[in-house]
Design an enzyme around this catalytic site. Structure first.
Site, PDB file in Angstrom:
ATOM      1  N   ASP A  79       0.737  -1.232   0.050  1.00 21.45           N
ATOM      2  CA  ASP A  79      -0.109   0.007  -0.041  1.00 21.45           C
ATOM      3  C   ASP A  79       0.855   1.414  -0.042  1.00 21.45           C
ATOM      4  OD1 ASP A  79      -2.027  -1.828   0.592  1.00 21.45           O
ATOM      5  OD2 ASP A  79      -2.909  -1.107   2.233  1.00 21.45           O
ATOM      6  N   HIS A 223       3.683  -2.364   2.997  1.00 15.54           N
ATOM      7  CA  HIS A 223       3.805  -0.884   2.381  1.00 15.54           C
ATOM      8  C   HIS A 223       5.083  -0.949   1.833  1.00 15.54           C
ATOM      9  CE1 HIS A 223       0.847  -0.719   5.779  1.00 15.54           C
ATOM     10  NE2 HIS A 223       0.401   0.465   5.347  1.00 15.54           N
TER      11      HIS A 223
END
Ligand code: ZN
Length: 281
Positions: A79, A223
């Site tokens: 993400d 991430h």
């Protein structure tokens, strides 16, 4: 698995469809008026041609015939990018023939000018909508909520020629209104069941350890904006590969075209139907 959790000093609590709250720097309160038009921005980035840069959109490779009901699959998700480390991550994934899903931020795509987005598509990864500004959607006005999703849909379509079919609400914070907005845009809501907490613990071995706790059908949250996460990926891939796992996109995990817009998904273990918006508080 639906329950209430408070999110980073925000009141009232919002519904979170996961055991953990994804966290990232909280951005300032949303503006009612969109700061700019993503179509215009994309136009500026791509010149007069709607395609980039040689009048063609990136072409995805052939679909793989993977049946995650029969073999061990894990869906790695990244993400908050694309960022300056994303290229290195794409190299690592390519070296392992691993496919993953990237939940991109519209504003990061704009900054990146579509370069990594194009690579994601041509290398078989899936791209999902993580909104433009990474705001807690459940707290936004209808207009701001719609803008967060549509602006990101637009810039990704403009720069890569694809229509995203899934989104991940920032912080995993969702409610009926968010579910309805996602459904209107044709987006399934993808949560996760394995949280590496890589944003909090910038520690490669901890991230590796947490990611590899995944079981068949898991969706792992990471991430691609943290160097410690990228550094953990080779060991994560090696460990899963030794156990015979296939690294799949969300569409491969659930079956192409099977994700239902508006519904919430945390892992294949929750069933292929996902969580209905009526079950979301
Ligand atoms: Zn995020």
């Amino acid at each position: 698995m639906v329950f209430l959790l408070g999110v980073a000093g925000c009141d009232p609590p919002v519904a979170v469809l996961s055991a953990e709250v994804e966290s990232a720097p909280v951005t300032p309160a949303p503006e009612e008026t969109p700061p700019f038009d993503p179509e215009k921005l994309a136009e500026k980035l791509t010149g007069i041609q709607p395609q980039w840069p040689d009048n063609s959109f990136p072409k995805p490779p052939r679909r793989r015939g993977i049946d995650c009901a029969r073999i061990r699959c894990v869906a790695l998700t990244f993400d908050d990018g694309p960022g300056e480390l994303t290229g290195r991550l794409l190299d690592i994934l390519a070296g392992h023939q691993a496919r993953a899903t990237f939940f991109v931020l519209g504003r990061m795509v704009a900054e990146d000018r579509g370069e990594n987005l194009r690579r994601m598509v041509t290398e078989g990864h899936e791209v999902g909508n993580h909104t433009w500004n990474h705001l807690p959607l459940a707290q936004l006005s209808e207009k701001a909520l719609r803008y967060e999703l549509t602006s990101t849909q637009k810039i990704v379509r403009r720069l890569a020629g694809i229509k995203m079919t899934m989104m991940r609400p920032p912080y995993g914070a969702t409610n009926k209104r968010v579910a309805a907005a996602a459904a209107r845009e044709g987006l399934a809501q993808i949560l996760w069941n394995v949280d590496t907490l890589d944003w909090r613990d910038r520690n490669t071995s901890l991230v590796t350890q947490r990611a590899t706790q995944a079981t068949p059908g898991s969706i792992v949250l990471m991430h691609d904006i943290h160097a410690t996460t990228i550094d953990a990926v080779p060991a994560i891939l090696d460990r899963f590969a030794q156990q015979g796992y296939a690294f799949v996109t969300l569409s491969e995990l659930y079956g192409v075209g099977r994700l239902v817009p508006g519904r919430g998904y945390t892992s294949l273990g929750d069933g292929k139907r996902g969580i209905a918006s009526s079950e979301i508080p």
